[in-house]
Design an enzyme around this catalytic site. Sequence first.
Site, PDB file in Angstrom:
ATOM      1  CD  GLU A 271      -2.507   5.420   6.968  1.00  0.00           C
ATOM      2  OE1 GLU A 271      -2.515   5.497   5.732  1.00  0.00           O
ATOM      3  OE2 GLU A 271      -1.577   4.885   7.623  1.00  0.00           O
TER       4      GLU A 271
ATOM      5  N   GLY B 197       3.233   2.136  10.793  1.00  0.00           N
ATOM      6  CA  GLY B 197       4.271   3.150  10.653  1.00  0.00           C
ATOM      7  C   GLY B 197       5.037   3.448  11.929  1.00  0.00           C
TER       8      GLY B 197
ATOM      9  CG  ASN C 276      -1.706   1.239   1.405  1.00  0.00           C
ATOM     10  OD1 ASN C 276      -1.745   2.078   0.496  1.00  0.00           O
ATOM     11  ND2 ASN C 276      -2.357   1.387   2.547  1.00  0.00           N
ATOM     12  CD1 TRP C 277       3.790   1.179  -2.630  1.00  0.00           C
ATOM     13  CD2 TRP C 277       4.190   2.505  -4.390  1.00  0.00           C
ATOM     14  NE1 TRP C 277       4.830   0.639  -3.345  1.00  0.00           N
ATOM     15  CE2 TRP C 277       5.099   1.433  -4.434  1.00  0.00           C
ATOM     16  CE3 TRP C 277       4.243   3.465  -5.403  1.00  0.00           C
ATOM     17  CZ2 TRP C 277       6.055   1.288  -5.438  1.00  0.00           C
ATOM     18  CZ3 TRP C 277       5.186   3.333  -6.410  1.00  0.00           C
ATOM     19  CH2 TRP C 277       6.085   2.256  -6.420  1.00  0.00           C
ATOM     20  CE  LYS C 278       0.040   3.095   4.819  1.00  0.00           C
ATOM     21  NZ  LYS C 278       0.204   3.135   6.266  1.00  0.00           N
TER      22      LYS C 278
ATOM     23  CB  SER D 281       5.640  -2.042  11.984  1.00  0.00           C
ATOM     24  OG  SER D 281       5.313  -0.685  12.243  1.00  0.00           O
TER      25      SER D 281
ATOM     26  CG  HIS E 216      -5.615   2.016   5.331  1.00  0.00           C
ATOM     27  ND1 HIS E 216      -5.137   2.907   6.253  1.00  0.00           N
ATOM     28  CD2 HIS E 216      -4.646   1.099   5.137  1.00  0.00           C
ATOM     29  CE1 HIS E 216      -3.902   2.542   6.589  1.00  0.00           C
ATOM     30  NE2 HIS E 216      -3.588   1.450   5.927  1.00  0.00           N
TER      31      HIS E 216
ATOM     32  N   GLY F 201       2.988  -1.096   4.162  1.00  0.00           N
ATOM     33  CA  GLY F 201       3.091   0.305   3.785  1.00  0.00           C
ATOM     34  C   GLY F 201       4.522   0.673   3.450  1.00  0.00           C
ATOM     35  N   GLY F 202       5.224   1.236   4.418  1.00  0.00           N
ATOM     36  CA  GLY F 202       6.568   1.782   4.192  1.00  0.00           C
ATOM     37  C   GLY F 202       7.515   0.827   3.479  1.00  0.00           C
TER      38      GLY F 202
ATOM     39  CD  GLU G 274      -3.159  -2.367   7.345  1.00  0.00           C
ATOM     40  OE1 GLU G 274      -2.079  -2.635   6.813  1.00  0.00           O
ATOM     41  OE2 GLU G 274      -3.789  -1.323   7.116  1.00  0.00           O
TER      42      GLU G 274
HETATM   43  P1  13P Z   1       3.356   0.238   7.527  1.00  0.00           P
HETATM   44  O1  13P Z   1       3.803  -1.066   6.889  1.00  0.00           O
HETATM   45  O2  13P Z   1       4.081   1.434   6.992  1.00  0.00           O
HETATM   46  O3  13P Z   1       3.316   0.146   9.008  1.00  0.00           O
HETATM   47  O4  13P Z   1       1.830   0.464   7.050  1.00  0.00           O
HETATM   48  C1  13P Z   1       0.924  -0.566   7.170  1.00  0.00           C
HETATM   49  C2  13P Z   1      -0.305  -0.169   6.452  1.00  0.00           C
HETATM   50  O5  13P Z   1      -1.029   0.717   6.875  1.00  0.00           O
HETATM   51  C3  13P Z   1      -0.603  -0.855   5.188  1.00  0.00           C
HETATM   52  O6  13P Z   1      -1.896  -0.583   4.757  1.00  0.00           O
END
Ligand code: 13P
Length: 249
Positions: free
Chosen positions: A94, A168, A9-11, A207, A92, A228-229, A162
Amino acid sequence: MRRKFVAGNWKMNGTRAQLAEVRAIAEAAAKLPQIDAALCVPFTLIASAADAAGAMPIGAQDVHEAEKGAHTGCVSAAMLVEAGAKLAIVGHSERRADQNETGHAIWAKAAAAHKQGLGVILCVGETESERDACRAERVVQAQIEESLPEDADGSWLTLAYEPRWAIGTGRTPTPEEIEAIHAAIRRKLTDLIGDRADGVRILYGGSLNGANAAAILAVENVDGGLIGGASLTAEKFVPILEAAAASSR
Ligand code: 13P
């Protein structure tokens, strides 16, 4: 046996300058036929990423529940399909937090995406205070109850657990905590959709990285990861894909 599924997920990251990463990730994924891999990129990158990714599916990070109309700034499932998307993330944390998305809206988004033939990754997860109050399982089960389409099955729907406090932050639940909540999610799915629950993959997200992937992906009922990251570059993402492939042997 559920195939492992690892999705990035590149956000709000990624422009055409990062297409070389998409290409490198897709090339690595093509060498790991025992798992499914995908990248969910910003709307603006879907078409070019789909061109760059070859057989690896590209997804969106949200979808509007309506087919079309007066919804400034929003994107419909049909638009995503036309751009080359094969799946969409919905719910998600966020978006639940930043856009006040409700369980019912997430249900409607999932149904709209499915109607257009998109796969769906439906995200659930508790806050830190909910976990501290021993409410994590109840919160997550309630989120599933509110947002799971009645006709859900593993051919198009994936769940992602999640925990918000792990996103993150570099912090993750213990394997025992992950096992307990994934089992609770599986139980709730079985309550709601019966035997079809067996085919629904439950991803862990928060993470996840190359160092902890092998341990987390070995946990019972963890059918992959949402990252994500560590999905932004091939250097960080490919080791997670490889760990998923190794745990599938
Ligand atoms: P991180 O891997 O950056 O913690 O993010 C997880 C996430 O929200 C994937 O949707």
